[in-house]
Design a protein around this motif. Structure first.
Motif, PDB file in Angstrom:
ATOM      1  N   SER A 114      31.147  -7.930  24.702  1.00 57.19           N
ATOM      2  CA  SER A 114      32.565  -7.667  24.450  1.00 57.19           C
ATOM      3  C   SER A 114      33.293  -7.300  25.734  1.00 57.19           C
ATOM      4  CB  SER A 114      32.703  -6.518  23.446  1.00 57.19           C
ATOM      5  OG  SER A 114      33.981  -5.946  23.520  1.00 57.19           O
ATOM      6  N   SER A 115      34.274  -8.111  26.113  1.00 54.61           N
ATOM      7  CA  SER A 115      35.006  -7.823  27.343  1.00 54.61           C
ATOM      8  C   SER A 115      35.830  -6.547  27.183  1.00 54.61           C
ATOM      9  CB  SER A 115      35.910  -8.997  27.713  1.00 54.61           C
ATOM     10  OG  SER A 115      36.830  -9.239  26.661  1.00 54.61           O
ATOM     11  N   THR A 116      36.377  -6.327  25.992  1.00 50.93           N
ATOM     12  CA  THR A 116      37.126  -5.099  25.747  1.00 50.93           C
ATOM     13  C   THR A 116      36.219  -3.889  25.953  1.00 50.93           C
ATOM     14  OG1 THR A 116      38.349  -6.276  24.027  1.00 50.93           O
ATOM     15  CG2 THR A 116      38.570  -3.884  24.082  1.00 50.93           C
ATOM     16  N   GLY A 117      35.050  -3.961  25.351  1.00 50.43           N
ATOM     17  CA  GLY A 117      34.104  -2.859  25.443  1.00 50.43           C
ATOM     18  C   GLY A 117      33.705  -2.594  26.879  1.00 50.43           C
ATOM     19  N   LEU A 118      33.476  -3.670  27.632  1.00 51.47           N
ATOM     20  CA  LEU A 118      33.032  -3.488  29.014  1.00 51.47           C
ATOM     21  C   LEU A 118      34.138  -2.899  29.889  1.00 51.47           C
ATOM     22  CD1 LEU A 118      30.866  -6.689  29.538  1.00 51.47           C
ATOM     23  CD2 LEU A 118      30.088  -4.313  29.377  1.00 51.47           C
ATOM     24  N   SER A 119      35.387  -3.301  29.640  1.00 49.95           N
ATOM     25  CA  SER A 119      36.457  -2.729  30.457  1.00 49.95           C
ATOM     26  C   SER A 119      36.638  -1.251  30.103  1.00 49.95           C
ATOM     27  CB  SER A 119      37.754  -3.520  30.295  1.00 49.95           C
ATOM     28  OG  SER A 119      38.521  -3.031  29.215  1.00 49.95           O
ATOM     29  N   GLY A 120      36.413  -0.902  28.842  1.00 52.45           N
ATOM     30  CA  GLY A 120      36.440   0.514  28.456  1.00 52.45           C
ATOM     31  C   GLY A 120      35.344   1.284  29.164  1.00 52.45           C
TER      32      GLY A 120
END
Length: 534
Positions: free
Chosen positions: A295-301
RNA sequence: GCAGACGUAGCUCAGUUGGUUAGAGCGUCGGAUUGUGGCUCCGAAGGUCGGUGGUUCGAAUCCACCCGUCUGUACCA
């Protein structure tokens, strides 16, 4: 006659509201002053907004605007516009900033304390009016602003007398939670409702433990009274993933010490607290990576959390004061990035002597979309709120507050009620006040002298000044030490002796009033210090 | 909101299988003591028994609904 009594008005306090005593007010004032000092030192400025706002300004961002009186107190103005009492200090700040966006220099660093109102079921330590003390940075997009908020929360806890190790600031990121939900197939608008249910379940971790949360994620959970709460209906795979995420922060001491870097460090002679925490953080981030790789969202978080961690570590707060913790959820609606909350780690006991779960005493996060609702342009912001009333309950039970009791006034008693005599008593009282001594002249029925001393005793007066006609003629006054007298009362059982011996009472020249009172008060203060030392 | 427990004097509580005028302790007020707090003694005030309706010859007691408090749970911006 009886009829009149039936019609008598019953004095009663509205449900969920309280009257505040002198001691409460003084304790709150002292707390607020200490918090303000921290915020000021960080360079924040105060602003104040009113208790009422137009309802749409408070609630437009909420999904349940169709229930204007659920949760909030609302009234209709003369022009039929709905107004509501504010339920937090963040929404009003967003309104204030949006309305004055052209005059405000961004980034705007601001704080405010105030009463907020919630129309919901009150409970012990939970009221429908309570005080919050907020700080926000508006117009700062970088997570360094979030890192600063966490550090300021930590400093505030310590300024309030909560020892290092007795509290923790737990930090997480909504993007990480969103990432996990993507990973279990709950992405997309059509799953918004279920995502909310999942977040609510996660929020219950400290209350029900992993087993309870698992039930809420699945079919549902039955409480003690037999009432059933419907769950999110996830399959066992998905439940396991979520529970695994929550467990990422739950690392035993042994595991941390088995960390290769930790072992090397220990070989060189032990590990400081901050190094222990650093290894713990590494393990947490490793756990995030395993769950969020897709998950790109998760990784940026995760990357944002990493930056926050590096910043607080560099500033010296990486010693356990601030921790990355995957189970922090916070407010379910408007947070967009980092979220954080302050938790007390010591046991809090209530009036009945029972240990109560206290949970968080303050928290906040990044709300990048809130001001945009008004302005249409991006105004990122982050901030937090401290529950002053709630925190005070905890500190009071700890005995960390109420130490600085205000001394009751010296009572100038009245022996003679004619205007001339009253003038002389009043003048003595003013002489004491002018010398900076808290004093009052008895204002009740002077003819019952016993009642004057009884009043002084119950009010906690340290001294009573007495001047009847005999003393007046001699230019003297009697000063009675009520504290010492109370102590002596234990040794006297006969009332006649008690009255006639006039215990702990000295005669002084009227001209020496201030000097003698000062000396006696100083002696009492010394006794109190000595007693406290034992 | 949902589920459960509980409501008798200012406070803490008694009150028998439904039976006369509902009690105690503490507190409050007055007196013994009109210029001395505490102790002691004497006296007094204070109750639509949470509310309304019902059953009954008769209700604090039984039933229904309502209100309130507490506990759990939901919601909590």
């Amino acid at each position: 006659m009886a009829k009149v009594k039936q019609d008598k008005l019953r004095a009663r306090l509205p449900r969920g509201f309280v009257d505040r005593s002198a001691a409460d007010i003084r304790a709150t004032d002292a707390m607020v002053a200490r918090i303000r000092q921290v915020y000021e030192r960080y360079g924040f400025d105060p602003v104040e907004t009113p208790a009422f706002e137009y309802t749409d300004c408070l609630g437009k961002f909420l999904p349940d605007t169709d229930r204007p009186n659920a949760g909030v107190f609302s009234v209709q103005d003369d022009d039929e516009q709905w107004m509501s009492l504010r339920y937090d200090l963040t929404a009003p700040l967003a309104r204030h900033v949006a309305e004055n966006i052209n005059e405000i220099q961004l980034p705007y660093r601001t704080y405010r304390a105030g009463w907020v109102f919630r129309n919901e079921k009150p409970g012990p330590g939970r009221f429908r009016q309570f005080m919050q003390f907020d700080a926000d940075t508006v117009g700062a997009a970088g997570v360094q602003a979030d890192a600063e908020m966490c550090m300021m929360m930590a400093d505030t806890m310590e300024a309030l007398g909560i020892a290092r190790g007795d509290y923790v600031i737990r930090v997480n990121n909504r993007k990480v939670l969103d990432g996990v939900m993507e990973a279990i197939g709950l992405g997309g608008d059509e799953n918004a409702e279920r995502r909310l249910t999942v977040l609510r379940a996660i929020d219950k971790l400290d209350k029900f433990g992993p087993e309870g949360v698992a039930l809420l994620l699945g079919e549902g959970r039955k409480d003690e009274s037999g009432d059933f709460t419907k769950g999110a209906g996830l399959n066992s795979d998905a439940i396991e993933k979520v529970i695994t995420l929550l467990d990422v922060g739950n690392i035993s001491e042994e595991v941390i010490k088995e960390h290769p870097a930790a072992q090397a460090r220990r070989a060189q002679g032990g590990m400081a607290g901050s190094e222990y925490e650093a290894h713990r953080a590494d393990l947490v981030f490793g756990g995030y990576s395993r769950l969020l790789y897709s998950s790109s969202t998760g990784l940026s978080g995760q990357a944002e959390l990493r930056t926050i961690w590096d910043l607080v570590k560099a500033a010296g707060y990486g010693d356990g004061r601030i921790r990355i913790d995957p189970s922090v959820v916070r407010g379910l609606e408007y947070y967009t990035g980092p979220v954080y909350e302050a938790e007390l780690l010591f046991d809090v006991t209530n009036e009945k002597g029972e240990v109560v779960q206290f949970g968080s005493v303050g928290g906040g996060g990044r709300y990048d979309g809130l001001i945009k609702r008004f302005t249409g342009r991006d105004v990122p912001a982050t901030g937090f709120s401290i529950g002053v009333s709630r925190l005070m309950t905890a500190l009071k039970n700890l005995g960390k507050l109420g130490d600085e009791d205000v001394l009751a006034p010296v009572l100038v008693t009245v022996m003679d009620g004619d205007t001339g005599a009253l003038g002389r008593y009043q003048q003595m009282t003013q002489t004491l006040r002018a010398a900076g001594i808290r004093a009052e002249m008895y204002q009740g029925n002077w003819k019952k002298f016993g009642n004057q001393l009884k009043y002084a005793d119950r009010r906690g007066c340290p001294l009573a000044i007495i001047q009847g006609s005999d003393e007046r003629a001699a230019g003297e006054i009697q000063i009675k030490d009520l504290i010492e007298g109370k102590r002596l009362s234990g040794e006297i059982t006969d009332n006649v002796t008690w009255r006639e011996s006039r215990p702990a009472q000295v005669t002084a020249r009227e001209a020496d009033l201030v000097e003698t009172v000062r000396a006696m008060l100083a002696a009492q203060a010394e006794d109190r210090r000595a007693a406290k030392g034992n």
